[in-house]
Design an enzyme around this catalytic site. Structure first.
Site, PDB file in Angstrom:
ATOM      1  N   GLU A 138     -60.101 -43.562 -17.396  1.00 35.92           N
ATOM      2  CA  GLU A 138     -61.752 -43.424 -16.620  1.00 35.92           C
ATOM      3  C   GLU A 138     -61.837 -44.866 -16.573  1.00 35.92           C
ATOM      4  O   GLU A 138     -62.429 -44.595 -15.994  1.00 35.92           O
ATOM      5  CB  GLU A 138     -62.130 -41.739 -17.950  1.00 35.92           C
ATOM      6  N   GLY A 194     -59.932 -41.556 -21.367  1.00 35.73           N
ATOM      7  CA  GLY A 194     -60.557 -42.275 -21.789  1.00 35.73           C
ATOM      8  C   GLY A 194     -60.552 -43.933 -20.900  1.00 35.73           C
ATOM      9  O   GLY A 194     -60.847 -44.263 -20.315  1.00 35.73           O
ATOM     10  N   ALA A 234     -59.954 -41.772 -25.223  1.00 38.02           N
ATOM     11  CA  ALA A 234     -60.829 -42.279 -26.306  1.00 38.02           C
ATOM     12  C   ALA A 234     -60.066 -41.470 -27.873  1.00 38.02           C
ATOM     13  O   ALA A 234     -59.113 -41.931 -27.812  1.00 38.02           O
ATOM     14  CB  ALA A 234     -61.866 -41.100 -26.652  1.00 38.02           C
ATOM     15  N   GLU A 287     -56.631 -34.403 -21.700  1.00 40.93           N
ATOM     16  CA  GLU A 287     -57.948 -33.931 -22.757  1.00 40.93           C
ATOM     17  C   GLU A 287     -56.912 -32.549 -22.757  1.00 40.93           C
ATOM     18  O   GLU A 287     -57.401 -32.304 -24.284  1.00 40.93           O
ATOM     19  CB  GLU A 287     -58.805 -34.126 -21.958  1.00 40.93           C
TER      20      GLU A 287
END
Ligand code: CAA
Length: 258
Positions: A112, A109, A65, A132
């Site tokens: 993911e 992300g 992200a 993260e």
């Protein structure tokens, strides 16, 4: 007009989506995810498409992200926009198969997103990780849920708690990726896998995908029953008649639902 961050192409009956923010290693912001979601919905509704490939570039599938976009957000900001919900979750509602073709970094992300696809084909230079914890947060887009289902608790804990990246061969051994191929052949292999899927009867392909996904959400007994009922239902299709007749007649099937 804002520049498109996802390139949309078709190759025969395959839809190809390429994340295109190379300067930031395809970091995922809301614009990327909105474009991805819209393109996926369009392919899902398009009778001319039987399977979809999502890819990035050689250096990165996606490095997570967008940290620059997130860094100043408050709890109220992320809660009120339901950050990582909405379009971020939209892959789950796509009924046609989606292959992630991963080269380079698939982090946070990005890892993911790859895990939200139906399976991952990795280049030999791919790196998977959930870093993260280094940012003072935790995975928020399935890393604590899909990763343990894919690789087991021990490796998921290792990856999430230490932020250790794993290479393609370790990811394959752990069951995170379906195949590892030489980097220069990645797109061809992924497109060929998608072409093969798109040549089958779409109705049985979609039912197979739905049933496998249920395996992660249902107790075994209910999953087995759902599978059996779907198996029964396919006997009402022309494609089951055609597929079995073609086998007996020793010819290629000519499926109607494609
Ligand atoms: N968000 C925003 N920008 C990013 C980014 C990200 N996730 N990852 C890389 N970039 C940017 C860098 O800031 C850099 O930009 P500038 O050129 O403007 O400085 C550019 O991409 C190139 O990156 P690097 O210079 O860092 O490249 P590198 O080859 O030295 O390192 C890397 C590559 C190891 C992948 C490193 O970029 C990195 O660690 N990236 C962050 C990975 C990360 O923490 N991902 C998790 C994000 S949080 C998340 O995803 C939450 C969730 O669960 C959804």
């Amino acid at each position: 007009m804002t520049e498109a961050l996802v390139k949309i192409e078709t190759r025969g009956r395959v839809g190809l989506l390429t994340l295109n923010r190379p300067k930031v290693l395809n970091a995922l912001n809301n614009q990327v995810v909105d474009e991805l979601a819209e393109a996926l919905r369009a392919f899902d509704a398009d009778d001319g498409i039987g399977a979809i490939v999502i890819t990035g570039n050689e250096k990165a599938f996606a490095a997570g992200a967008d940290i620059a976009a997130m860094k100043d957000w408050s709890y109220a900001d992320v809660y009120s926009q339901d950050y990582l919900g909405h379009n971020w979750e939209s892959l789950r509602r796509i009924r046609k198969p989606i292959i992630a073709a991963v080269s380079g970094y698939a982090l946070g992300g990005g890892c993911e997103l790859a895990m939200q696809c139906d399976f991952i084909i990795a280049a030999d230079n791919a790196r998977f990780g959930q870093p993260e914890i280094n940012l003072g947060i935790i995975p928020g887009f399935g890393g604590t849920q899909r990763l343990p289902r894919a690789v087991g608790k021990a490796k998921a804990m290792d990856m999430v708690l230490t932020a250790r990246m794993i290479k393609a061969d370790e990811a394959e051994r752990a069951g995170l990726v379906a195949r590892v191929v030489p980097a220069e052949k990645l797109l061809d292999e992924a497109l060929e896998a998608a072409r093969v899927i798109a040549s089958k009867s779409l109705i049985s392909v979609m039912m197979a995908k739905e049933c496998i996904n249920r395996a992660y959400e249902m107790p075994l007994n209910e999953g087995m029953l759902a599978e059996r009922r779907n198996f029964h239902a396919l006997f009402s299709t022309e494609d089951q008649k055609e597929g079995m007749a073609a086998f007996i007649e020793k010819r290629e099937p000519d499926f109607k639902h494609r």
